[in-house]
Write a protein that holds these residues in place. Sequence first.
Motif, PDB file in Angstrom:
ATOM      1  N   ARG A  18      44.209  37.106  13.974  1.00  0.00           N
ATOM      2  CA  ARG A  18      43.355  36.402  14.480  1.00  0.00           C
ATOM      3  C   ARG A  18      42.538  36.522  15.606  1.00  0.00           C
ATOM      4  NH1 ARG A  18      44.600  32.022  17.371  1.00  0.00           N
ATOM      5  NH2 ARG A  18      46.851  31.599  17.578  1.00  0.00           N
ATOM      6  N   PRO A  19      41.234  36.345  15.937  1.00  0.00           N
ATOM      7  CA  PRO A  19      40.818  36.496  17.261  1.00  0.00           C
ATOM      8  C   PRO A  19      41.534  35.634  18.232  1.00  0.00           C
ATOM      9  CG  PRO A  19      39.067  35.608  15.747  1.00  0.00           C
ATOM     10  CD  PRO A  19      40.280  35.913  14.911  1.00  0.00           C
ATOM     11  N   ARG A  20      41.512  36.249  19.342  1.00  0.00           N
ATOM     12  CA  ARG A  20      42.267  35.551  20.380  1.00  0.00           C
ATOM     13  C   ARG A  20      41.309  34.321  21.006  1.00  0.00           C
ATOM     14  NH1 ARG A  20      47.672  36.617  20.660  1.00  0.00           N
ATOM     15  NH2 ARG A  20      47.598  38.443  19.506  1.00  0.00           N
ATOM     16  N   ALA A  21      41.812  33.247  21.303  1.00  0.00           N
ATOM     17  CA  ALA A  21      41.027  32.335  21.605  1.00  0.00           C
ATOM     18  C   ALA A  21      41.070  31.751  23.276  1.00  0.00           C
ATOM     19  CB  ALA A  21      41.399  30.808  20.993  1.00  0.00           C
ATOM     20  N   ILE A  22      42.211  32.525  23.830  1.00  0.00           N
ATOM     21  CA  ILE A  22      42.328  32.038  25.370  1.00  0.00           C
ATOM     22  C   ILE A  22      41.773  33.358  26.038  1.00  0.00           C
ATOM     23  CG2 ILE A  22      43.905  31.579  27.132  1.00  0.00           C
ATOM     24  CD1 ILE A  22      43.876  29.448  24.763  1.00  0.00           C
ATOM     25  N   ASP A  23      40.878  33.004  26.996  1.00  0.00           N
ATOM     26  CA  ASP A  23      40.487  33.881  27.948  1.00  0.00           C
ATOM     27  C   ASP A  23      41.300  34.457  28.719  1.00  0.00           C
ATOM     28  OD1 ASP A  23      38.571  35.451  29.122  1.00  0.00           O
ATOM     29  OD2 ASP A  23      37.870  34.014  30.554  1.00  0.00           O
ATOM     30  N   THR A  24      41.541  35.905  28.712  1.00  0.00           N
ATOM     31  CA  THR A  24      42.797  36.098  29.638  1.00  0.00           C
ATOM     32  C   THR A  24      41.999  37.226  30.648  1.00  0.00           C
ATOM     33  OG1 THR A  24      43.160  38.201  28.430  1.00  0.00           O
ATOM     34  CG2 THR A  24      44.528  36.127  27.970  1.00  0.00           C
ATOM     35  N   SER A  25      40.519  37.180  30.838  1.00  0.00           N
ATOM     36  CA  SER A  25      39.892  38.095  31.564  1.00  0.00           C
ATOM     37  C   SER A  25      40.162  37.962  33.022  1.00  0.00           C
ATOM     38  CB  SER A  25      38.467  38.195  31.222  1.00  0.00           C
ATOM     39  OG  SER A  25      38.126  36.901  31.409  1.00  0.00           O
ATOM     40  N   ARG A  26      40.401  36.418  33.388  1.00  0.00           N
ATOM     41  CA  ARG A  26      40.617  36.296  35.022  1.00  0.00           C
ATOM     42  C   ARG A  26      42.152  36.566  35.368  1.00  0.00           C
ATOM     43  NH1 ARG A  26      36.485  33.012  37.371  1.00  0.00           N
ATOM     44  NH2 ARG A  26      35.063  32.747  36.022  1.00  0.00           N
ATOM     45  N   HIS A  27      42.804  37.031  34.525  1.00  0.00           N
ATOM     46  CA  HIS A  27      44.121  36.942  34.853  1.00  0.00           C
ATOM     47  C   HIS A  27      44.765  38.588  34.994  1.00  0.00           C
ATOM     48  CE1 HIS A  27      45.623  33.048  34.776  1.00  0.00           C
ATOM     49  NE2 HIS A  27      44.346  32.735  33.998  1.00  0.00           N
ATOM     50  N   PHE A  28      45.852  38.801  35.741  1.00  0.00           N
ATOM     51  CA  PHE A  28      46.203  40.204  35.903  1.00  0.00           C
ATOM     52  C   PHE A  28      47.909  40.111  35.686  1.00  0.00           C
ATOM     53  CE2 PHE A  28      45.343  38.527  39.741  1.00  0.00           C
ATOM     54  CZ  PHE A  28      46.701  38.441  40.622  1.00  0.00           C
ATOM     55  N   CYS A  29      48.490  41.247  35.279  1.00  0.00           N
ATOM     56  CA  CYS A  29      50.114  41.308  35.273  1.00  0.00           C
ATOM     57  C   CYS A  29      50.509  41.666  36.851  1.00  0.00           C
ATOM     58  CB  CYS A  29      50.522  42.478  34.303  1.00  0.00           C
ATOM     59  SG  CYS A  29      52.106  42.364  34.393  1.00  0.00           S
ATOM     60  N   PRO A  30      51.356  40.526  37.151  1.00  0.00           N
ATOM     61  CA  PRO A  30      52.002  40.653  38.594  1.00  0.00           C
ATOM     62  C   PRO A  30      53.169  41.541  38.668  1.00  0.00           C
ATOM     63  CG  PRO A  30      52.620  38.642  37.448  1.00  0.00           C
ATOM     64  CD  PRO A  30      51.995  39.523  36.443  1.00  0.00           C
ATOM     65  N   HIS A  31      53.910  42.107  37.573  1.00  0.00           N
ATOM     66  CA  HIS A  31      54.961  42.559  37.685  1.00  0.00           C
ATOM     67  C   HIS A  31      55.053  44.089  38.373  1.00  0.00           C
ATOM     68  CE1 HIS A  31      57.075  39.474  35.441  1.00  0.00           C
ATOM     69  NE2 HIS A  31      55.892  39.301  34.471  1.00  0.00           N
ATOM     70  N   THR A  32      56.087  44.169  39.449  1.00  0.00           N
ATOM     71  CA  THR A  32      55.886  45.556  39.929  1.00  0.00           C
ATOM     72  C   THR A  32      56.674  46.545  38.846  1.00  0.00           C
ATOM     73  OG1 THR A  32      57.999  44.748  40.844  1.00  0.00           O
ATOM     74  CG2 THR A  32      56.315  44.967  42.487  1.00  0.00           C
ATOM     75  N   GLY A  33      56.009  47.726  39.067  1.00  0.00           N
ATOM     76  CA  GLY A  33      56.561  48.723  38.015  1.00  0.00           C
ATOM     77  C   GLY A  33      55.765  48.890  36.697  1.00  0.00           C
ATOM     78  N   CYS A  34      54.687  47.859  36.569  1.00  0.00           N
ATOM     79  CA  CYS A  34      53.998  47.726  35.562  1.00  0.00           C
ATOM     80  C   CYS A  34      52.810  48.516  35.907  1.00  0.00           C
ATOM     81  CB  CYS A  34      53.549  46.429  34.913  1.00  0.00           C
ATOM     82  SG  CYS A  34      52.102  46.348  33.739  1.00  0.00           S
ATOM     83  N   ASP A  35      52.143  49.679  35.098  1.00  0.00           N
ATOM     84  CA  ASP A  35      51.150  50.105  35.303  1.00  0.00           C
ATOM     85  C   ASP A  35      49.700  49.423  35.103  1.00  0.00           C
ATOM     86  OD1 ASP A  35      52.570  52.577  35.325  1.00  0.00           O
ATOM     87  OD2 ASP A  35      52.106  53.054  33.150  1.00  0.00           O
ATOM     88  N   TYR A  36      49.675  48.340  34.681  1.00  0.00           N
ATOM     89  CA  TYR A  36      48.455  47.366  34.722  1.00  0.00           C
ATOM     90  C   TYR A  36      48.552  46.570  35.717  1.00  0.00           C
ATOM     91  CZ  TYR A  36      47.655  49.437  29.882  1.00  0.00           C
ATOM     92  OH  TYR A  36      47.223  50.166  29.043  1.00  0.00           O
ATOM     93  N   ARG A  37      49.445  46.380  36.545  1.00  0.00           N
ATOM     94  CA  ARG A  37      49.886  45.159  37.606  1.00  0.00           C
ATOM     95  C   ARG A  37      48.494  45.377  38.240  1.00  0.00           C
ATOM     96  NH1 ARG A  37      52.067  44.404  43.019  1.00  0.00           N
ATOM     97  NH2 ARG A  37      51.728  46.532  43.594  1.00  0.00           N
ATOM     98  N   GLY A  38      48.056  44.068  38.601  1.00  0.00           N
ATOM     99  CA  GLY A  38      46.854  43.875  39.624  1.00  0.00           C
ATOM    100  C   GLY A  38      45.620  44.105  38.906  1.00  0.00           C
ATOM    101  N   TRP A  39      45.385  44.670  37.843  1.00  0.00           N
ATOM    102  CA  TRP A  39      43.999  45.040  37.427  1.00  0.00           C
ATOM    103  C   TRP A  39      43.565  43.936  36.281  1.00  0.00           C
ATOM    104  CZ3 TRP A  39      41.395  48.289  40.287  1.00  0.00           C
ATOM    105  CH2 TRP A  39      41.976  49.223  40.855  1.00  0.00           C
ATOM    106  N   LEU A  40      42.379  43.662  36.384  1.00  0.00           N
ATOM    107  CA  LEU A  40      41.559  42.701  35.347  1.00  0.00           C
ATOM    108  C   LEU A  40      40.883  43.252  34.142  1.00  0.00           C
ATOM    109  CD1 LEU A  40      39.767  40.496  37.931  1.00  0.00           C
ATOM    110  CD2 LEU A  40      41.722  40.024  36.974  1.00  0.00           C
TER     111      LEU A  40
END
Length: 394
Positions: A7-29
Amino acid sequence: MPPTHRRPRAIDTSRHFCPHTGCDYRGWLGLGNLRANGHPNGGQWRQFHCTACKGYFPEHHGTLLHGKHTSVELIVHVIGCLAEGLGIRGTARVFEVDPNTVLQWLVEAAEQLRAFSHHFLHDVRVQQVQLDELFALLSAVKDGTVSEAEAIERLERSPQWVWVAMDPESKLLLVIDVGARTLAMAQRVVHHVVQVLAPDCAPLFLTDGLREYMTALLTHYGQWVQPSRRQDKGPYPKPRWRPLPQLLYAQVVKTVRRRRLVRVSHRVVFGTLEAVNAVLAPLGCQINTAFIERLNLSMRQHVAAVGRRVSTLCQGEDGMRQQLALDHVYYNFCLPHASLRQPLPQLVPTNGAGSAKTWRPCTPAMAAGLTDRVWTLREVLLFRIPPWPQPAGL
Ligand SMILES: [Zn+2]
Protein backbone atom coordinates in the motif's frame (compact mmCIF):
# COMPACT_ATOMS: atom_id res chain seq x y z
CA MET A 1 15.49 2.17 -4.07
CA PRO A 2 13.00 0.04 -6.04
CA PRO A 3 9.34 0.75 -5.28
CA THR A 4 7.39 -1.94 -3.46
CA HIS A 5 3.94 -3.22 -4.41
CA ARG A 6 2.46 -2.70 -0.99
CA ARG A 7 0.00 0.00 0.00
CA PRO A 8 1.19 3.54 -0.74
CA ARG A 9 3.25 5.21 1.93
CA ALA A 10 1.23 7.71 3.94
CA ILE A 11 4.06 9.26 5.93
CA ASP A 12 6.15 11.88 4.21
CA THR A 13 9.83 11.04 4.69
CA SER A 14 11.15 13.64 2.27
CA ARG A 15 12.38 15.96 5.04
CA HIS A 16 14.41 13.23 6.70
CA PHE A 17 17.76 11.68 6.04
CA CYS A 18 19.63 8.68 7.42
CA PRO A 19 22.10 9.75 10.14
CA HIS A 20 24.12 6.53 10.34
CA THR A 21 27.82 6.71 9.58
CA GLY A 22 28.85 4.18 6.99
CA CYS A 23 25.50 4.38 5.18
CA ASP A 24 25.82 5.45 1.54
CA TYR A 25 22.59 7.43 1.88
CA ARG A 26 23.69 9.32 4.98
CA GLY A 27 22.74 12.99 5.00
CA TRP A 28 20.87 13.02 1.68
CA LEU A 29 17.19 13.91 1.29
CA GLY A 30 14.68 12.51 -1.17
CA LEU A 31 16.39 9.24 -2.09
CA GLY A 32 13.43 7.09 -1.07
CA ASN A 33 15.47 4.96 1.31
CA LEU A 34 13.40 5.73 4.40
CA ARG A 35 10.31 3.98 5.74
CA ALA A 36 8.16 5.22 8.61
CA ASN A 37 8.13 2.56 11.28
CA GLY A 38 5.43 3.65 13.73
CA HIS A 39 5.89 4.77 17.32
CA PRO A 40 8.04 2.33 19.28
CA ASN A 41 6.57 1.42 22.69
CA GLY A 42 3.70 3.83 21.98
CA GLY A 43 6.04 6.78 22.53
CA GLN A 44 5.52 10.24 21.10
CA TRP A 45 8.28 10.01 18.49
CA ARG A 46 7.93 8.22 15.20
CA GLN A 47 10.72 5.89 14.14
CA PHE A 48 12.23 5.70 10.68
CA HIS A 49 13.95 2.75 9.08
CA CYS A 50 16.68 3.13 6.49
CA THR A 51 16.34 0.33 3.95
CA ALA A 52 19.91 0.90 2.75
CA CYS A 53 21.81 0.32 5.99
CA LYS A 54 18.96 -1.39 7.88
CA GLY A 55 19.40 1.22 10.61
CA TYR A 56 16.73 2.93 12.73
CA PHE A 57 16.47 6.48 14.01
CA PRO A 58 13.74 8.59 15.69
CA GLU A 59 12.20 11.59 13.92
CA HIS A 60 13.76 14.05 16.37
CA HIS A 61 17.30 12.71 15.90
CA GLY A 62 19.85 15.52 16.00
CA THR A 63 17.44 18.17 17.32
CA LEU A 64 17.67 19.68 20.77
CA LEU A 65 14.69 17.57 21.85
CA HIS A 66 16.60 14.34 21.32
CA GLY A 67 17.46 12.72 24.62
CA LYS A 68 15.38 15.15 26.71
CA HIS A 69 12.95 13.80 29.27
CA THR A 70 11.20 17.15 29.60
CA SER A 71 7.96 17.47 27.63
CA VAL A 72 8.35 18.94 24.17
CA GLU A 73 5.48 21.32 24.80
CA LEU A 74 7.30 22.91 27.73
CA ILE A 75 10.51 23.47 25.77
CA VAL A 76 8.64 24.85 22.75
CA HIS A 77 6.59 27.19 24.97
CA VAL A 78 9.67 28.40 26.85
CA ILE A 79 11.50 29.18 23.59
CA GLY A 80 8.30 30.80 22.28
CA CYS A 81 8.12 33.10 25.28
CA LEU A 82 11.75 34.07 24.80
CA ALA A 83 11.02 34.78 21.12
CA GLU A 84 8.12 37.01 22.11
CA GLY A 85 10.45 39.00 24.32
CA LEU A 86 9.63 37.94 27.83
CA GLY A 87 13.27 37.52 28.87
CA ILE A 88 14.95 34.64 30.62
CA ARG A 89 13.93 35.50 34.18
CA GLY A 90 10.33 36.28 33.22
CA THR A 91 10.00 33.04 31.28
CA ALA A 92 11.52 31.07 34.14
CA ARG A 93 8.92 32.54 36.53
CA VAL A 94 5.98 31.82 34.21
CA PHE A 95 6.84 28.16 33.75
CA GLU A 96 8.32 27.70 37.23
CA VAL A 97 11.62 26.47 35.83
CA ASP A 98 15.09 27.39 36.97
CA PRO A 99 16.47 30.37 34.97
CA ASN A 100 19.63 28.37 34.32
CA THR A 101 17.52 25.65 32.68
CA VAL A 102 15.86 28.26 30.46
CA LEU A 103 19.27 29.62 29.52
CA GLN A 104 20.53 26.10 28.81
CA TRP A 105 17.59 25.42 26.47
CA LEU A 106 18.12 28.77 24.76
CA VAL A 107 21.80 27.97 24.19
CA GLU A 108 20.91 24.58 22.71
CA ALA A 109 18.10 26.03 20.60
CA ALA A 110 20.40 28.78 19.30
CA GLU A 111 22.72 26.17 17.84
CA GLN A 112 19.79 24.65 15.96
CA LEU A 113 18.49 28.08 14.93
CA ARG A 114 21.83 29.22 13.55
CA ALA A 115 22.06 26.07 11.47
CA PHE A 116 18.45 26.60 10.37
CA SER A 117 19.22 30.15 9.19
CA HIS A 118 22.34 28.91 7.48
CA HIS A 119 20.41 26.15 5.72
CA PHE A 120 17.78 28.49 4.28
CA LEU A 121 19.56 31.85 4.00
CA HIS A 122 21.99 31.46 1.15
CA ASP A 123 22.19 32.64 -2.44
CA VAL A 124 19.58 35.28 -1.62
CA ARG A 125 18.85 37.76 -4.40
CA VAL A 126 17.82 41.26 -3.39
CA GLN A 127 17.66 44.66 -5.06
CA GLN A 128 18.87 46.62 -2.09
CA VAL A 129 20.27 46.14 1.38
CA GLN A 130 19.80 48.65 4.14
CA LEU A 131 22.39 48.56 6.88
CA ASP A 132 21.84 50.24 10.17
CA GLU A 133 23.07 50.15 13.68
CA LEU A 134 20.74 51.14 16.46
CA PHE A 135 21.50 52.35 19.90
CA ALA A 136 20.64 49.34 22.02
CA LEU A 137 19.40 51.34 24.98
CA LEU A 138 17.27 53.61 22.81
CA SER A 139 13.91 52.36 24.00
CA ALA A 140 14.96 52.23 27.61
CA VAL A 141 15.98 55.88 27.41
CA LYS A 142 12.71 56.80 25.74
CA ASP A 143 10.65 55.00 28.36
CA GLY A 144 12.45 57.03 30.99
CA THR A 145 13.55 53.90 32.83
CA VAL A 146 17.17 54.73 32.11
CA SER A 147 18.49 58.26 32.07
CA GLU A 148 20.55 59.26 29.08
CA ALA A 149 23.65 59.83 31.17
CA GLU A 150 23.24 56.46 32.80
CA ALA A 151 22.81 54.77 29.42
CA ILE A 152 25.91 56.37 28.02
CA GLU A 153 27.89 55.48 31.10
CA ARG A 154 26.74 51.90 30.73
CA LEU A 155 27.60 51.94 27.03
CA GLU A 156 31.10 53.16 27.77
CA ARG A 157 31.63 50.03 29.77
CA SER A 158 30.19 47.67 27.15
CA PRO A 159 29.12 49.58 24.07
CA GLN A 160 26.27 47.65 22.51
CA TRP A 161 24.62 48.43 19.25
CA VAL A 162 22.18 46.32 17.32
CA TRP A 163 23.50 45.95 13.78
CA VAL A 164 20.91 45.12 11.19
CA ALA A 165 21.04 44.35 7.47
CA MET A 166 17.67 43.97 5.80
CA ASP A 167 16.03 43.88 2.40
CA PRO A 168 13.30 46.54 2.60
CA GLU A 169 11.28 44.86 -0.14
CA SER A 170 10.78 41.42 1.41
CA LYS A 171 11.61 42.69 4.94
CA LEU A 172 14.04 39.78 5.15
CA LEU A 173 16.51 40.21 7.96
CA LEU A 174 19.79 39.19 6.37
CA VAL A 175 22.01 39.77 9.36
CA ILE A 176 21.42 40.83 12.94
CA ASP A 177 24.29 41.22 15.34
CA VAL A 178 25.32 43.09 18.44
CA GLY A 179 28.58 44.89 19.04
CA ALA A 180 30.49 48.12 19.34
CA ARG A 181 30.26 50.78 16.65
CA THR A 182 33.65 49.98 15.12
CA LEU A 183 35.22 49.14 11.79
CA ALA A 184 35.74 45.54 12.89
CA MET A 185 32.02 45.20 13.50
CA ALA A 186 31.12 46.86 10.18
CA GLN A 187 33.45 44.43 8.41
CA ARG A 188 31.86 41.53 10.22
CA VAL A 189 28.32 42.58 9.31
CA VAL A 190 29.15 43.25 5.64
CA HIS A 191 31.00 39.93 5.50
CA HIS A 192 27.88 38.12 6.73
CA VAL A 193 25.74 39.96 4.18
CA VAL A 194 28.07 38.89 1.37
CA GLN A 195 27.90 35.27 2.55
CA VAL A 196 24.11 35.30 2.52
CA LEU A 197 23.76 36.87 -0.94
CA ALA A 198 24.20 35.02 -4.22
CA PRO A 199 27.76 35.40 -5.56
CA ASP A 200 26.66 37.46 -8.56
CA CYS A 201 24.14 39.57 -6.63
CA ALA A 202 25.28 43.18 -6.26
CA PRO A 203 22.49 45.12 -4.56
CA LEU A 204 22.27 48.81 -3.77
CA PHE A 205 23.59 49.45 -0.27
CA LEU A 206 22.01 52.19 1.83
CA THR A 207 23.46 53.11 5.20
CA ASP A 208 23.53 55.97 7.63
CA GLY A 209 26.52 58.25 7.86
CA LEU A 210 28.83 55.82 9.63
CA ARG A 211 32.13 56.00 7.74
CA GLU A 212 33.20 52.45 8.55
CA TYR A 213 30.61 51.02 6.14
CA MET A 214 32.47 52.54 3.20
CA THR A 215 35.69 50.75 4.11
CA ALA A 216 33.85 47.49 4.75
CA LEU A 217 31.94 47.62 1.46
CA LEU A 218 35.06 48.57 -0.45
CA THR A 219 36.88 45.61 1.12
CA HIS A 220 34.23 43.15 -0.01
CA TYR A 221 33.24 44.71 -3.34
CA GLY A 222 36.58 45.79 -4.72
CA GLN A 223 39.20 44.69 -7.19
CA TRP A 224 42.77 45.51 -8.12
CA VAL A 225 42.94 47.93 -11.00
CA GLN A 226 46.13 48.58 -12.94
CA PRO A 227 46.24 52.29 -13.80
CA SER A 228 47.60 53.03 -17.25
CA ARG A 229 51.05 54.54 -17.65
CA ARG A 230 51.23 58.30 -18.00
CA GLN A 231 54.25 58.14 -20.30
CA ASP A 232 55.39 55.54 -22.80
CA LYS A 233 58.43 54.64 -20.74
CA GLY A 234 59.10 54.07 -17.08
CA PRO A 235 57.70 51.69 -14.49
CA TYR A 236 54.01 50.84 -14.37
CA PRO A 237 52.18 52.54 -11.50
CA LYS A 238 51.20 50.35 -8.57
CA PRO A 239 47.81 48.60 -8.88
CA ARG A 240 45.02 50.30 -6.93
CA TRP A 241 42.16 48.70 -4.99
CA ARG A 242 39.02 50.14 -6.54
CA PRO A 243 35.28 49.48 -6.08
CA LEU A 244 33.69 47.09 -8.56
CA PRO A 245 31.94 49.05 -11.32
CA GLN A 246 28.53 47.56 -10.36
CA LEU A 247 28.81 48.57 -6.69
CA LEU A 248 26.12 51.06 -5.69
CA TYR A 249 26.35 52.65 -2.29
CA ALA A 250 24.62 55.71 -0.87
CA GLN A 251 24.56 57.21 2.59
CA VAL A 252 21.45 58.81 4.01
CA VAL A 253 22.16 61.16 6.88
CA LYS A 254 19.36 62.25 9.15
CA THR A 255 19.68 65.33 11.27
CA VAL A 256 17.55 65.08 14.38
CA ARG A 257 17.08 68.00 16.73
CA ARG A 258 14.99 67.65 19.86
CA ARG A 259 13.75 64.25 18.68
CA ARG A 260 12.39 65.81 15.50
CA LEU A 261 13.72 65.07 12.07
CA VAL A 262 15.05 68.36 10.76
CA ARG A 263 16.83 67.41 7.58
CA VAL A 264 17.67 64.40 5.44
CA SER A 265 20.67 64.62 3.19
CA HIS A 266 22.14 61.96 0.98
CA ARG A 267 25.48 61.23 -0.57
CA VAL A 268 26.12 58.74 -3.33
CA VAL A 269 29.47 57.18 -2.44
CA PHE A 270 29.90 54.55 -5.15
CA GLY A 271 28.00 54.65 -8.45
CA THR A 272 25.85 57.44 -9.79
CA LEU A 273 22.67 59.06 -8.47
CA GLU A 274 20.86 57.95 -11.66
CA ALA A 275 21.80 54.31 -11.04
CA VAL A 276 20.72 54.53 -7.39
CA ASN A 277 17.38 56.07 -8.28
CA ALA A 278 16.88 53.48 -11.02
CA VAL A 279 16.96 50.77 -8.33
CA LEU A 280 14.67 52.69 -5.97
CA ALA A 281 12.11 53.92 -8.53
CA PRO A 282 10.29 50.57 -9.09
CA LEU A 283 9.88 50.31 -5.31
CA GLY A 284 8.20 53.69 -5.31
CA CYS A 285 10.67 55.54 -3.17
CA GLN A 286 13.48 57.99 -3.54
CA ILE A 287 16.80 57.97 -1.83
CA ASN A 288 15.72 60.58 0.73
CA THR A 289 12.59 58.78 1.80
CA ALA A 290 13.82 55.19 1.62
CA PHE A 291 15.42 55.18 5.01
CA ILE A 292 12.66 57.00 6.84
CA GLU A 293 9.95 54.74 5.48
CA ARG A 294 11.94 51.80 6.66
CA LEU A 295 12.34 53.24 10.12
CA ASN A 296 8.68 54.06 10.38
CA LEU A 297 7.67 50.56 9.42
CA SER A 298 8.65 47.16 10.71
CA MET A 299 12.24 47.71 11.72
CA ARG A 300 11.59 50.19 14.43
CA GLN A 301 9.11 47.99 16.23
CA HIS A 302 11.22 44.92 15.86
CA VAL A 303 14.56 46.43 16.71
CA ALA A 304 12.99 48.28 19.58
CA ALA A 305 11.99 44.89 20.93
CA VAL A 306 15.49 43.59 20.37
CA GLY A 307 16.91 46.75 21.86
CA ARG A 308 14.73 46.42 24.91
CA ARG A 309 16.01 42.91 25.38
CA VAL A 310 19.58 43.91 24.78
CA SER A 311 19.22 46.63 27.38
CA THR A 312 18.04 44.14 29.97
CA LEU A 313 20.80 41.81 28.87
CA CYS A 314 23.30 44.63 29.26
CA GLN A 315 22.40 44.57 32.91
CA GLY A 316 24.21 41.28 33.23
CA GLU A 317 21.89 38.68 31.82
CA ASP A 318 23.47 35.99 29.66
CA GLY A 319 22.47 34.58 26.33
CA MET A 320 22.35 37.74 24.23
CA ARG A 321 23.79 36.24 21.05
CA GLN A 322 21.57 33.20 21.46
CA GLN A 323 18.57 35.48 21.83
CA LEU A 324 19.53 37.20 18.56
CA ALA A 325 19.75 33.85 16.74
CA LEU A 326 16.23 33.17 17.98
CA ASP A 327 15.00 36.63 16.92
CA HIS A 328 16.53 36.16 13.50
CA VAL A 329 14.67 32.94 12.73
CA TYR A 330 11.45 33.93 14.50
CA TYR A 331 11.20 37.22 12.62
CA ASN A 332 12.09 35.76 9.20
CA PHE A 333 10.18 32.47 9.28
CA CYS A 334 7.49 32.52 11.97
CA LEU A 335 6.07 36.04 12.13
CA PRO A 336 3.77 37.02 9.26
CA HIS A 337 4.40 40.62 8.29
CA ALA A 338 1.33 42.84 7.93
CA SER A 339 2.67 44.74 4.93
CA LEU A 340 3.48 41.51 3.05
CA ARG A 341 0.08 39.78 3.30
CA GLN A 342 -1.49 38.82 0.01
CA PRO A 343 -5.20 38.82 -0.87
CA LEU A 344 -6.67 35.33 -1.19
CA PRO A 345 -8.23 34.52 -4.58
CA GLN A 346 -11.47 33.68 -2.76
CA LEU A 347 -12.78 34.21 0.73
CA VAL A 348 -12.18 31.32 3.13
CA PRO A 349 -15.02 30.90 5.66
CA THR A 350 -14.02 30.50 9.30
CA ASN A 351 -15.52 27.92 11.63
CA GLY A 352 -17.11 30.36 14.02
CA ALA A 353 -19.29 33.37 13.44
CA GLY A 354 -16.35 35.56 12.43
CA SER A 355 -15.95 37.14 9.03
CA ALA A 356 -14.30 35.13 6.28
CA LYS A 357 -10.55 35.17 5.79
CA THR A 358 -9.42 37.46 3.02
CA TRP A 359 -5.67 37.52 3.46
CA ARG A 360 -2.92 34.98 3.19
CA PRO A 361 -0.27 35.66 5.84
CA CYS A 362 3.25 36.05 4.53
CA THR A 363 6.56 36.01 6.36
CA PRO A 364 9.72 37.77 5.11
CA ALA A 365 11.21 34.38 4.20
CA MET A 366 8.16 33.63 2.05
CA ALA A 367 8.37 37.03 0.37
CA ALA A 368 12.02 36.36 -0.40
CA GLY A 369 11.13 32.97 -1.88
CA LEU A 370 13.06 30.93 0.68
CA THR A 371 10.07 28.91 1.88
CA ASP A 372 6.40 28.55 0.94
CA ARG A 373 4.77 28.56 4.36
CA VAL A 374 4.64 30.12 7.79
CA TRP A 375 6.73 28.00 10.15
CA THR A 376 5.73 27.32 13.72
CA LEU A 377 8.46 27.44 16.34
CA ARG A 378 7.83 23.75 17.01
CA GLU A 379 8.50 22.90 13.37
CA VAL A 380 11.65 24.99 13.40
CA LEU A 381 12.97 23.31 16.54
CA LEU A 382 12.12 19.85 15.20
CA PHE A 383 13.55 20.45 11.73
CA ARG A 384 16.40 18.06 11.06
CA ILE A 385 19.02 20.09 9.26
CA PRO A 386 20.88 18.07 6.64
CA PRO A 387 24.65 18.02 7.24
CA TRP A 388 25.37 19.45 3.80
CA PRO A 389 23.58 21.42 1.06
CA GLN A 390 21.10 19.37 -0.97
CA PRO A 391 20.62 19.52 -4.75
CA ALA A 392 18.16 22.18 -5.88
CA GLY A 393 14.49 21.24 -6.15
CA LEU A 394 14.23 19.32 -2.90
ZN1 LIG B 1 21.07 4.43 6.19
